[in-house]
Design an enzyme around this catalytic site. Structure first.
Site, PDB file in Angstrom:
ATOM      1  CB  VAL A 122     -35.970  29.271 -20.403  1.00  0.00           C
ATOM      2  CG1 VAL A 122     -35.133  30.520 -20.299  1.00  0.00           C
ATOM      3  CG2 VAL A 122     -37.370  29.550 -19.915  1.00  0.00           C
ATOM      4  CB  CYS A 123     -36.610  24.636 -23.470  1.00  0.00           C
ATOM      5  SG  CYS A 123     -37.135  25.836 -24.655  1.00  0.00           S
ATOM      6  CB  THR A 124     -37.221  21.032 -19.506  1.00  0.00           C
ATOM      7  OG1 THR A 124     -37.182  22.061 -18.521  1.00  0.00           O
ATOM      8  CG2 THR A 124     -36.635  19.755 -18.953  1.00  0.00           C
TER       9      THR A 124
ATOM     10  NE  ARG B 181     -36.272  26.252 -16.054  1.00  0.00           N
ATOM     11  CZ  ARG B 181     -35.659  26.168 -17.233  1.00  0.00           C
ATOM     12  NH1 ARG B 181     -36.081  25.314 -18.125  1.00  0.00           N
ATOM     13  NH2 ARG B 181     -34.620  26.934 -17.502  1.00  0.00           N
TER      14      ARG B 181
END
Ligand SMILES: *[C@@H]1O[C@H](CO)[C@@H](O)[C@H](O)[C@H]1NC(C)=O
Ligand SMILES: *[C@@H]1O[C@H](CO)[C@@H](O)[C@H](O)[C@H]1NC(C)=O
Ligand SMILES: *[C@@H]1O[C@H](CO)[C@@H](O)[C@H](O)[C@H]1NC(C)=O
Ligand SMILES: *[C@@H]1O[C@H](CO)[C@@H](O)[C@H](O)[C@H]1NC(C)=O
Ligand SMILES: *[C@@H]1O[C@H](CO)[C@@H](O)[C@H](O)[C@H]1NC(C)=O
Ligand SMILES: *[C@@H]1O[C@H](CO)[C@@H](O)[C@H](O)[C@H]1NC(C)=O
Length: 392
Positions: free
Chosen positions: A139-141, A330
């Site tokens: 999972v990332c931004t 997020r």
């Protein structure tokens, strides 16, 4: 074979929910750059990957250097698998069946993976597993922003290791911790000249974060979907192999695309094994976009549009036109901090501040990468998230 994948799948859902911690958010961070303090674990070393070498030899120098850390991480995966299926049968299955899969992968990836197994002494099936795992547990931004001089700035947090063994005592994800020593910056060269640069984990041949200096920057985030990676991977195993592994596509685009437009159409149109988000930045005003992909095609394109006041595009792991999953928002904190930064003040420095704000920074965050295309710059930092901190 299918059996193996379903066991891994089941592991995903056997989460220790008891470890759940209520959402932990904070005010937007400021003046975190240059990186320092408890959220900064350390700098990332540079290695050259020579594309003029045969694929089986390209990774030897790096792997020789990182061998102990790689063996350590693989051992942690083995321990997890053995905790899940105590007979040791799961790893046995991996060692027997996954080597058969390596020859179904396209080159150069197949030979590179074999080369990594040879250089590290790790069983081939386990190197293949590591290269596949990656497609499933991230999972990332990612964010691309344009400053008011037309510079494009691309930043990302790579959050990896979701559900892969929670260390109760250390309040950390076991695999995320083991991956941190494997974070490297790579300079891919042909004819002794840089073709592209990337932040990656040693032992992994696909790309999730990279820059083609002066031309484009690219990151990939996982997109969860019912028609997700498991089905595509299963189809691959069963012999239906017309889709491309996502991080292999990213690697190919970084290696061989020569413009923002070419990268964009390859990322939008190549059939994939699983859905994904590609976050692409170019080298001119307005060139920044999120490509939302199903396995077959691009289902949405969101671009920077200064006339509409959209000076950045930001992606976590949810379709931008939908609300994020309520336990994993997020996006709102990241956008709030980008908005607070303003276009006038956006820079590598202030983007690092945004990516340092919890829960954009969380227990899964292994590294932060900052890229500026006009200077051909890529820099990355290994991260920690001191308590209290969201597990994801
Ligand atoms: C927990 O953290 C301590 C200190 O950082 C470290 O020495 C230890 O190896 C960690 N334990 C595990 C299981 O990772
Ligand atoms: C490769 O480039 C570096 C610096 O750009 C230079 O020092 C080196 O001599 C070059 N090597 C070869 C084999 O051309
Ligand atoms: C890039 O293109 C070259 C030349 O066509 C090809 O040999 C190579 O495999 C490609 N790289 C990737 C990662 O697909
Ligand atoms: C931007 O990329 C194009 C290739 O798509 C290249 O021709 C051009 O020189 C680049 N512009 C700058 C300012 O680097
Ligand atoms: C950030 O600004 C954009 C554009 O003005 C707005 O649409 C969005 O709702 C804002 N988000 C937050 C979290 O402040
Ligand atoms: C932008 O940066 C300047 C100089 O650091 C600062 O004085 C100003 O308050 C900042 N603006 C915003 C909106 O944060």
């Amino acid at each position: 074979m299918g059996h193996c994948v379903f066991l891994i799948l089941a592991a995903v859902f056997s989460v220790a929910w008891t470890q759940f911690i209520p959402p932990y958010t904070e005010e937007c961070r400021e003046e975190m750059y240059p990186p320092k303090g408890p959220t900064f674990r350390g700098a990332v070393g540079w290695y050259t990957v020579d594309l003029d070498l045969p694929p089986s030899k390209r990774w030897t120098a790096l792997i020789t250097d990182k061998k102990n850390d790689l063996v350590n991480m693989i051992q942690a995966i083995r321990d997890l698998a053995n905790a899940f299926v105590p007979s040791g049968r799961l790893i046995e299955l991996v060692d027997i069946t996954l080597p058969l899969m390596v020859d179904t992968l396209p080159n150069p990836f197949s030979d590179e993976i074999k080369g990594i197994a040879a250089a590290s002494g790790i069983p081939l099936g386990e190197v293949v597993l590591f290269n596949i795992f990656y497609e499933v547990f991230t999972v990332c931004t990612s964010v691309v922003a344009e400053d008011n001089k037309g510079n494009l700035i691309h930043g990302r947090n790579l959050d990896f290791g979701l559900f892969m063994g929670w260390d109760v005592k250390n309040k950390s994800w076991i695999i995320s911790e083991k991956l941190k020593p494997l974070v490297v910056n790579l300079d891919f060269k042909r004819n002794n000249q840089t073709v592209f640069k990337s932040t990656n984990f040693a032992g992994y041949v696909g790309m999730l974060t990279g820059i083609k200096p002066h031309i484009f920057t690219l990151t990939m985030n996982e997109r969860f979907s019912l028609d997700g990676g498991y089905i595509g991977i299963l189809e691959w195993i069963l012999g239906k192999r017309d889709g491309m592994w996502m991080s292999f596509l990213t690697r190919s685009v970084l290696e061989n695309a020569t413009s923002y437009e070419e990268a964009k159409s390859l990322l939008a149109q190549t059939k994939l094994l699983a859905p994904a988000y590609f976050i692409l930045g170019g080298n001119q005003t307005g060139q920044g976009c999120i490509i939302t992909r199903s396995r077959l095609l691009s289902i949405d394109l969101l671009e920077i549009d200064l006339k509409l006041g959209r000076w950045y595009v930001l992606e976590t792991n949810y379709d931008h036109w939908k609300e994020p999953f309520f336990l994993d928002d997020r996006r709102t904190p990241a956008m709030r901090c980008m908005n607070q930064t303003t276009q006038t003040n956006v820079s590598l420095q202030t983007m690092y501040d945004v990516l340092s704000t919890k829960p954009v920074l969380n227990k899964l965050t292994t590294y932060t990468t900052l890229m500026q295309v006009s200077e051909g710059k890529l820099e990355s930092y290994i991260r920690d998230c001191p308590n209290p901190c969201m597990p994801w």
